[in-house]
Every structure is written in structure tokens, then in C-alpha cells.
Design an enzyme around this catalytic site. Structure first.
Site, short mmCIF file in Angstrom:
data_model
loop_
_atom_site.label_atom_id
_atom_site.label_comp_id
_atom_site.label_asym_id
_atom_site.label_seq_id
_atom_site.Cartn_x
_atom_site.Cartn_y
_atom_site.Cartn_z
N ASN A 10 2.37 -2.36 -3.66
CA ASN A 10 1.91 -1.68 -4.87
C ASN A 10 1.99 -0.20 -4.56
O ASN A 10 1.15 0.33 -3.84
CB ASN A 10 0.47 -2.12 -5.19
CG ASN A 10 -0.13 -1.32 -6.33
OD1 ASN A 10 0.57 -0.58 -7.02
ND2 ASN A 10 -1.44 -1.46 -6.50
N TRP A 11 3.02 0.44 -5.10
CA TRP A 11 3.24 1.85 -4.76
C TRP A 11 2.25 2.78 -5.45
O TRP A 11 2.14 3.94 -5.09
CB TRP A 11 4.67 2.26 -5.14
CG TRP A 11 5.73 1.70 -4.25
CD1 TRP A 11 5.59 0.71 -3.30
CD2 TRP A 11 7.11 2.10 -4.21
NE1 TRP A 11 6.80 0.48 -2.68
CE2 TRP A 11 7.75 1.32 -3.22
CE3 TRP A 11 7.87 3.04 -4.92
CZ2 TRP A 11 9.11 1.44 -2.93
CZ3 TRP A 11 9.22 3.16 -4.62
CH2 TRP A 11 9.83 2.38 -3.63
N LYS A 12 1.58 2.29 -6.48
CA LYS A 12 0.65 3.12 -7.26
C LYS A 12 1.40 4.35 -7.80
O LYS A 12 2.56 4.25 -8.12
CB LYS A 12 -0.58 3.49 -6.43
CG LYS A 12 -1.18 2.24 -5.76
CD LYS A 12 -2.57 2.44 -5.24
CE LYS A 12 -3.07 1.14 -4.63
NZ LYS A 12 -4.45 1.18 -4.24
N HIS A 95 -5.07 -4.34 -12.34
CA HIS A 95 -5.49 -3.76 -11.05
C HIS A 95 -6.84 -3.05 -11.25
O HIS A 95 -7.09 -2.48 -12.31
CB HIS A 95 -4.43 -2.79 -10.54
CG HIS A 95 -4.69 -2.34 -9.15
ND1 HIS A 95 -5.57 -1.32 -8.86
CD2 HIS A 95 -4.22 -2.80 -7.96
CE1 HIS A 95 -5.62 -1.16 -7.54
NE2 HIS A 95 -4.81 -2.04 -6.98
N GLU A 97 -7.84 -0.28 -10.35
CA GLU A 97 -7.70 1.13 -10.75
C GLU A 97 -7.40 1.24 -12.24
O GLU A 97 -7.85 2.18 -12.90
CB GLU A 97 -6.59 1.80 -9.91
CG GLU A 97 -7.06 2.02 -8.48
CD GLU A 97 -5.97 1.97 -7.43
OE1 GLU A 97 -4.77 2.07 -7.78
OE2 GLU A 97 -6.31 1.82 -6.24
N GLU A 167 -8.63 -8.74 -4.70
CA GLU A 167 -8.77 -7.44 -4.05
C GLU A 167 -10.19 -6.92 -4.20
O GLU A 167 -10.55 -6.36 -5.24
CB GLU A 167 -7.81 -6.43 -4.70
CG GLU A 167 -6.36 -6.81 -4.60
CD GLU A 167 -5.46 -5.59 -4.80
OE1 GLU A 167 -4.66 -5.32 -3.89
OE2 GLU A 167 -5.57 -4.91 -5.82
N GLY A 173 -7.90 0.89 -0.28
CA GLY A 173 -7.66 2.27 0.14
C GLY A 173 -8.75 2.86 1.01
O GLY A 173 -8.82 4.06 1.22
N SER A 213 -6.49 -2.75 1.95
CA SER A 213 -6.29 -2.23 3.30
C SER A 213 -5.59 -3.19 4.25
O SER A 213 -5.85 -3.17 5.46
CB SER A 213 -7.63 -1.75 3.90
OG SER A 213 -8.18 -0.72 3.10
N GLY A 234 -1.11 -1.79 -0.72
CA GLY A 234 -0.96 -0.45 -1.27
C GLY A 234 -0.40 0.51 -0.24
O GLY A 234 0.81 0.55 0.01
N GLY A 235 -1.28 1.26 0.40
CA GLY A 235 -0.88 2.32 1.33
C GLY A 235 0.21 1.92 2.32
O GLY A 235 1.20 2.65 2.49
P1 PGA Z 1 -4.49 -0.65 -0.20
O1 PGA Z 1 -4.27 -0.99 -1.75
O2 PGA Z 1 -3.63 -1.62 0.58
O3 PGA Z 1 -4.04 0.78 -0.05
O4 PGA Z 1 -5.93 -0.85 0.09
C1 PGA Z 1 -4.18 -2.32 -2.19
C2 PGA Z 1 -4.05 -2.35 -3.68
O5 PGA Z 1 -4.73 -1.56 -4.36
O6 PGA Z 1 -3.28 -3.13 -4.24
#
Ligand code: PGA
Length: 249
Positions: A10-12, A95, A97, A167, A173, A213, A234-235
Site C-alpha cells: 500500500n503505497w499510500k 483503509h 486512513e 490492520e 506506521g 508495521s 505500507g512503509g
Molecule cells: P505500515 O502500513 O506497514 O506502514 O504500518 C500498513 C497499512 O497502512 O496498510
């Protein structure tokens, strides 16, 4: 039948179109595997260039969001047709966010999930509890409610092909991965909830990811759990480490 793992990035809101091409080119030799589906969910404007760059590889390009109407006066939104027209097969829905910053609710998540299925796009449906909810001991109740609403009017046949991403919000994050036991416990509860709504066969077929994470060090144990069928990352999906996560065994 054993479920195939699905590991999605997930590149966000990261990577310009030219950076996206560069990243796909860097990662493509590293994420080769036959054991898992590998999906990069990227910003809308990166979808086409990323797809071009991923041509002929095992990488599938997905979207991070989609609206639930076909077209019209919805400034700034992207429709399911726009995604299918370029060959998108996966879309992240709901998601945390999007729920937090863009006012998405369980109800809009349900509308988007139904629309994705209508267009043959596989939704990666996100759920997860806050730290307060975990501390209050209401995690499972909360997740069950999110799942029950997300799957309203979804048929068993459709549900069997869905992907759910569990999640925990406090793990996204933050560098705080849920423990393997916490992640497995909730993913198992989600599968039981699907069995309750539908049946055992649907619950056995549906794929449930853990996200929050995930990194190369934590992936092997997490993805080795009986009810965890891969991850939403994500990251670490923006780095060569993603190759290690995909090839976690
Ligand atoms: P993260 O993000 O791996 O940076 O914690 C995961 C996500 O939000 O899908």
C-alpha cells in the site's frame, strides 16, 4: 484447497509517476514468487505507468480507493470503470486512513465493496481497532461489526473471492507490529465471523491479511499463522525489503 497467500503493498500518498516506474523496476526482480499473489496498490495517477513497468512480471497493480458511483458529478473521485478499463483487479477499500481523514464509514465501505464486486474487482477490505478499543477489550466485537456491515448483501460466491486486511490502527506506521498471537487471534475471529454469515466453505476460501508495521523480520512468523494469508504492507513496500517480505519463507 490451500489458500494462496496474497502480499500487497500500500503505497499510500507516495511516489510520483516517474518514481513509481523506478520503484517497480527496482522491485520486480526481488518480488518474483509463485507462492503468493503480489499486488502493488498505488496512487491513481501511478496506475498506468506502474502497469506498463510491471508488464510481463508477476506484479499486479491495484488501486488504493474507488468511489461507489459509476460516473457523474463527484469531483476528484475515481470510478470502477476507470479502474477496469486499464485492467485493475484489486482495490483497497476502507483503509483506516480513509475512515479517519476522508470520513469513510462502514456503510460507505459496504457500498464500495458491492460496487467493486459488480465490476469484477477484488476488494481488499480493511478493518481494525484503535488502541482504546483494544485496551477496553472490545476488539473482536468491533471487528465483527465492521465485517458484518462490509459484507451486507455480498453473496457467498463473491465473499469467497474477497480479501480482508486486519490492520490494528495502533500498529499502522508506528513500528509496533501486533504480536503474532494478537494477529492470529483476530484473523481467526474474522474467519469465524465469515463462517457465521455464510458457511464454512466461504470462510475457508476467503483470504485474510495482517497489516501494520510488517517488515522482513516479522513477516515469516505472521504469515506462518493458520489464519493469516499474507499481508498489507505500507512503509516497507516502498523499499527493497518488500522483496524479502514477499519471499518470507
Ligand atoms: P505500515 O502500513 O506497514 O506502514 O504500518 C500498513 C497499512 O497502512 O496498510
Amino acid at each position: 484447497m490451500a489458500r494462496k497467500k496474497i502480499i500487497a503493498g500500500n503505497w499510500k500518498m507516495n511516489m510520483t509517476p516517474s518514481e513509481a516506474v523506478e520503484l517497480v523496476n527496482t522491485l520486480k526482480p526481488l518480488v518474483v514468487t509463485e507462492e503468493a499473489d503480489v499486488v502493488f496498490c498505488v496512487p491513481s495517477i501511478d496506475i498506468i505507468p506502474a502497469m506498463e513497468a510491471a508488464k510481463g512480471t508477476n506484479i499486479q497493480i491495484g488501486a488504493e480507493n474507488m468511489y461507489y458511483e459509476e460516473k457523474g458529478a463527484f469531483t476528484g473521485e475515481i470510478s470502477p470503470n476507470m479502474l477496469t478499463d486499464v485492467g485493475v483487479k484489486y482495490v483497497i477499500i476502507g483503509h483506516s486512513e480513509r475512515r479517519e481523514y476522508f470520513a469513510e464509514t462502514d456503510e460507505t465501505v459496504n457500498k464500495k465493496v458491492l460496487k467493486a464486486f459488480e465490476h469484477g474487482i477484488t476488494p481488499i477490505i480493511c478493518c481494525g481497532e484503535s488502541l482504546t478499543q483494544r485496551e477496553q477489550g472490545i476488539t473482536i466485537d468491533w471487528i465483527r461489526q465492521q465485517i458484518k456491515i462490509a459484507f451486507l448483501n455480498v453473496t457467498a460466491e463473491q465473499a469467497a473471492t474477497a480479501v480482508i486486511a486486519y490492520e490494528p490502527i495502533w500498529a499502522i506506521g508506528t513500528g509496533k507490529t501486533a504480536t503474532t498471537e494478537q494477529a492470529q487471534e483476530v484473523c481467526k475471529a474474522i474467519r469465524e465471523c465469515i463462517a457465521e454469515i455464510y458457511d464454512e466453505a466461504t470462510a475457508e476460501a476467503i483470504r485474510i491479511q495482517y497489516g501494520g508495521s510488517v517488515n522482513a523480520a516479522t513477516a515469516p512468523e505472521l504469515f506462518g499463522q493458520p489464519d493469516i494469508d499474507g499481508g498489507l504492507v505500507g512503509g516497507a513496500s516502498l523499499k527493497p525489503d518488500f522483496g524479502k517480505i514477499v519471499n518470507y519463507k
